[in-house]
Design an enzyme around this catalytic site. Sequence first.
Site, PDB file in Angstrom:
ATOM      1  N   GLU A 263       0.797  -1.228   0.000  1.00 47.48           N
ATOM      2  CA  GLU A 263       0.000   0.000   0.000  1.00 47.48           C
ATOM      3  C   GLU A 263       0.830   1.278   0.000  1.00 47.48           C
ATOM      4  OE1 GLU A 263       0.481  -2.213   2.403  1.00 47.48           O
ATOM      5  OE2 GLU A 263       0.392  -1.336   4.410  1.00 47.48           O
ATOM      6  N   HIS A 287      -7.956  -4.017  -1.145  1.00 51.51           N
ATOM      7  CA  HIS A 287      -7.212  -4.118   0.107  1.00 51.51           C
ATOM      8  C   HIS A 287      -6.179  -2.983   0.231  1.00 51.51           C
ATOM      9  CE1 HIS A 287      -5.230  -6.287   3.482  1.00 51.51           C
ATOM     10  NE2 HIS A 287      -4.140  -5.707   2.984  1.00 51.51           N
ATOM     11  N   GLU A 288      -5.374  -2.815  -0.812  1.00 51.56           N
ATOM     12  CA  GLU A 288      -4.328  -1.780  -0.742  1.00 51.56           C
ATOM     13  C   GLU A 288      -4.965  -0.385  -0.682  1.00 51.56           C
ATOM     14  OE1 GLU A 288      -1.870  -3.225   0.125  1.00 51.56           O
ATOM     15  OE2 GLU A 288      -2.111  -5.192  -0.801  1.00 51.56           O
ATOM     16  N   HIS A 291      -6.090   0.475   2.786  1.00 52.39           N
ATOM     17  CA  HIS A 291      -4.991   0.922   3.655  1.00 52.39           C
ATOM     18  C   HIS A 291      -4.844   2.448   3.655  1.00 52.39           C
ATOM     19  CE1 HIS A 291      -2.870  -2.474   5.403  1.00 52.39           C
ATOM     20  NE2 HIS A 291      -2.735  -3.101   4.244  1.00 52.39           N
ATOM     21  N   GLU A 310      -3.535  -4.469   9.565  1.00 50.49           N
ATOM     22  CA  GLU A 310      -4.054  -5.427   8.583  1.00 50.49           C
ATOM     23  C   GLU A 310      -5.473  -5.920   8.877  1.00 50.49           C
ATOM     24  OE1 GLU A 310      -2.877  -5.799   5.756  1.00 50.49           O
ATOM     25  OE2 GLU A 310      -0.785  -5.180   5.950  1.00 50.49           O
ATOM     26  N   ASP A 367       9.480 -10.578   9.927  1.00 50.41           N
ATOM     27  CA  ASP A 367       9.326 -11.318   8.665  1.00 50.41           C
ATOM     28  C   ASP A 367       9.180 -12.813   8.904  1.00 50.41           C
ATOM     29  OD1 ASP A 367       9.420  -9.135   6.977  1.00 50.41           O
ATOM     30  OD2 ASP A 367      11.611  -9.204   6.777  1.00 50.41           O
ATOM     31  N   TYR A 375      -4.289 -10.630   9.929  1.00 53.21           N
ATOM     32  CA  TYR A 375      -5.258 -10.317   8.879  1.00 53.21           C
ATOM     33  C   TYR A 375      -6.641 -10.886   9.210  1.00 53.21           C
ATOM     34  CZ  TYR A 375      -1.389  -9.150   5.690  1.00 53.21           C
ATOM     35  OH  TYR A 375      -0.303  -8.572   5.091  1.00 53.21           O
TER      36      TYR A 375
HETATM   37  N1  BES Z   1       1.167  -4.392   3.659  1.00 53.58           N
HETATM   38  C1  BES Z   1       0.884  -5.671   3.138  1.00 53.58           C
HETATM   39  C2  BES Z   1       2.111  -6.379   2.626  1.00 53.58           C
HETATM   40  C3  BES Z   1       3.209  -6.552   3.658  1.00 53.58           C
HETATM   41  C4  BES Z   1       2.938  -6.910   4.960  1.00 53.58           C
HETATM   42  C5  BES Z   1       4.521  -6.367   3.296  1.00 53.58           C
HETATM   43  C6  BES Z   1       3.974  -7.059   5.892  1.00 53.58           C
HETATM   44  C7  BES Z   1       5.542  -6.516   4.217  1.00 53.58           C
HETATM   45  C8  BES Z   1       5.262  -6.864   5.516  1.00 53.58           C
HETATM   46  C9  BES Z   1      -0.184  -5.610   2.055  1.00 53.58           C
HETATM   47  O1  BES Z   1      -1.162  -4.665   2.292  1.00 53.58           O
HETATM   48  C10 BES Z   1      -0.883  -6.937   2.041  1.00 53.58           C
HETATM   49  O2  BES Z   1      -1.425  -7.288   3.044  1.00 53.58           O
HETATM   50  N2  BES Z   1      -0.874  -7.643   0.915  1.00 53.58           N
HETATM   51  C11 BES Z   1      -1.533  -8.913   0.767  1.00 53.58           C
HETATM   52  C12 BES Z   1      -2.790  -8.757  -0.039  1.00 53.58           C
HETATM   53  C13 BES Z   1      -4.064  -8.979   0.616  1.00 53.58           C
HETATM   54  C14 BES Z   1      -5.280  -8.942  -0.252  1.00 53.58           C
HETATM   55  C15 BES Z   1      -4.239  -9.564   1.928  1.00 53.58           C
HETATM   56  C16 BES Z   1      -0.607  -9.848   0.026  1.00 53.58           C
HETATM   57  O3  BES Z   1       0.438  -9.409  -0.410  1.00 53.58           O
HETATM   58  O4  BES Z   1      -0.933 -11.015  -0.136  1.00 53.58           O
HETATM   59 ZN    ZN Z   2      -2.450  -5.176   3.943  1.00 57.53          ZN
END
Ligand code: BES
Ligand code: ZN
Length: 591
Positions: A263, A287-288, A291, A310, A367, A375
């Site tokens: 996002e 989703h993005e 955010h 999230e 990580d 989520y």
């Molecule tokens: N912000 C996240 C991606 C992220 C989280 C990057 C933690 C690094 C560390 C992004 O908004 C996200 O949640 N993406 C999901 C998509 C979603 C529809 C749940 C993904 O990448 O799968």
């Molecule tokens: Zn997210």
Amino acid sequence: MARRDPHSYADLDQGVVDHIHLDLYVNFSERSVHGGVRLQLREPAAGILDLDTRALRIGACRDGGGGEVAYEVGEPDRVLGSRLRLHLPQQTQAIEIDFQTTSGSTALDWLAPEQTAGRAAPYLYSQCQPHHARSVFPCQDTPAARFRYSAAVTVPGGLNAVMAAAPCGSFAGRVEGTRTFTFEMPQPVPSYLTALAVGRISALDLSSRVRIYAEPEVLDQAAWEFAGVERMVEVAEEIFGPYEWERFDMLVMPFSFPFGGMENPRLTFLTPTLLAGDRSLVNVVAHELAHSWTGNLVTNASMEDFWINEGFTVWAERRILEALEGEEYAALHAAIGRISLEEAFERFGAESPYTRLNTPLEGVDPDEVYSEIPYEKGFLLVRLMEQVAGRERWDGALRVYMDRYRFTSITSEELLGFLDRELPGLTEAAKAREWIYEPGLPDNAPAFTSPRLEAVRALAEGWKGGERPGRDDVAAWSPEEWQLYLKWLPQTIDLAGCRYLDETFGLSASGNSEILVSWLVLAVRSGYDPALEGTRRVLTTVGRQKFLRPLYQALLSREQYRPLAHELFASMRARYHTLSRVAVEDLLKEC
Ligand code: BES
Ligand code: ZN
């Protein structure tokens, strides 16, 4: 206030950086970014100022008047990187630091031309969330702090630079054959929302505030896939209030991008695996976009409360989907989410502290414990509170929340305090503290059912009794129903069943990456050899962690496929993003 983010050396009592200027030179042949950062403090400070760095080479350090500032770089910590301790003279308000990134700069993914759609030029992009911005430039790398920034990015001629900021034009660089792109970010953002990409990037306007950026080879396809995004922004504004970031542009990334979407404000990064050709994966854009309110306006003070970011966003994503496509559609997504939540509980064990919403992370790399828990368990709690309060009251309180905390970062305790003032009795009625501080899933979790959902579930549960879907059963299925069906089938099925599904419905050729991967996982676990070709194709082209993990796991679950898993990883490891590489390496270590 002492240091309170376990993933940062920053101590906001020492001083708060509130503006940053970046002067960056991108060198593809050395795979390094060098330049300077100018940090502007909100108030003049003196004495110690600690910053975060990781794998950066630090050069000269000066104060606003050009005087030398003494500093020490600490021993690298596996999770935090190296503390950069500055010793500021009296009344220092500006600091300039020269630096250079190295191959250990975890935020940066340097791609060879072959790894891009056009195969014609190299590409660089950053992924700073959660604690990687410090590997691009020294900063207070905690979401508890926000700053405005400007940047000048010099790149080889013929390439373009884009940032998660307003573009302010470009001019010929000082070194011949280079071009300098300038940017301005007027809204305060936490460091994890800074982002940069450099490559052969072109653009197309989809509306007066929505533009799609991509390599020229995929631009038209992307413009078609995301044509409905302006409508999505309008619908989101109706629910959550005015969009604060002026533009909602998107960048379609090269295949190695490790996430579905990121996002980055004003410039959401998206995996090219969303280009299904039928607009069926735009929920990731929802989703993005969500955010922009939940996260980018109000974010978690540290990764221990990541769910505030999230969980609220998944809830908001599904509110957008509901407004656009109806309740039934949002329920399908909630059901898919529930399956991935169960998988995450299995991964950690329901008693693990990582199944709490507030997760203690002292000494833990965020990580390594990234999962669907914040989520989907977070979504269930927000949804529950919405149900208990009633939608109208909940939406009203949410508007007050956005207004009260805009451009700040909060903890679970602050959120609970706000809810107790604004909607008295709600957090007790929902047992919110149990949700946040206890592991596992409380017994008052909302459940989702719908006629379509139950029909799919019944068909999947009938598999063991010999029931097979016919063409008529699936004729009206959405991609979400396919995903649910494949996930609800037994963990393994017989080879005749695999062949039937594949040959009747062409699953191995699905253009929808979610369906394709759900199918391949089932087929590989079942030992269905014809699925290996598709599996090899995905594992050698896609870098999205969400797909790599389950596919490698499926291969490793069968003795005869383990050598293939190791062989594919060996051939790809240099090309995967660090995050994906580490995640897969972890799986392979065990087998
Ligand atoms: N912000 C996240 C991606 C992220 C989280 C990057 C933690 C690094 C560390 C992004 O908004 C996200 O949640 N993406 C999901 C998509 C979603 C529809 C749940 C993904 O990448 O799968
Ligand atoms: Zn997210």
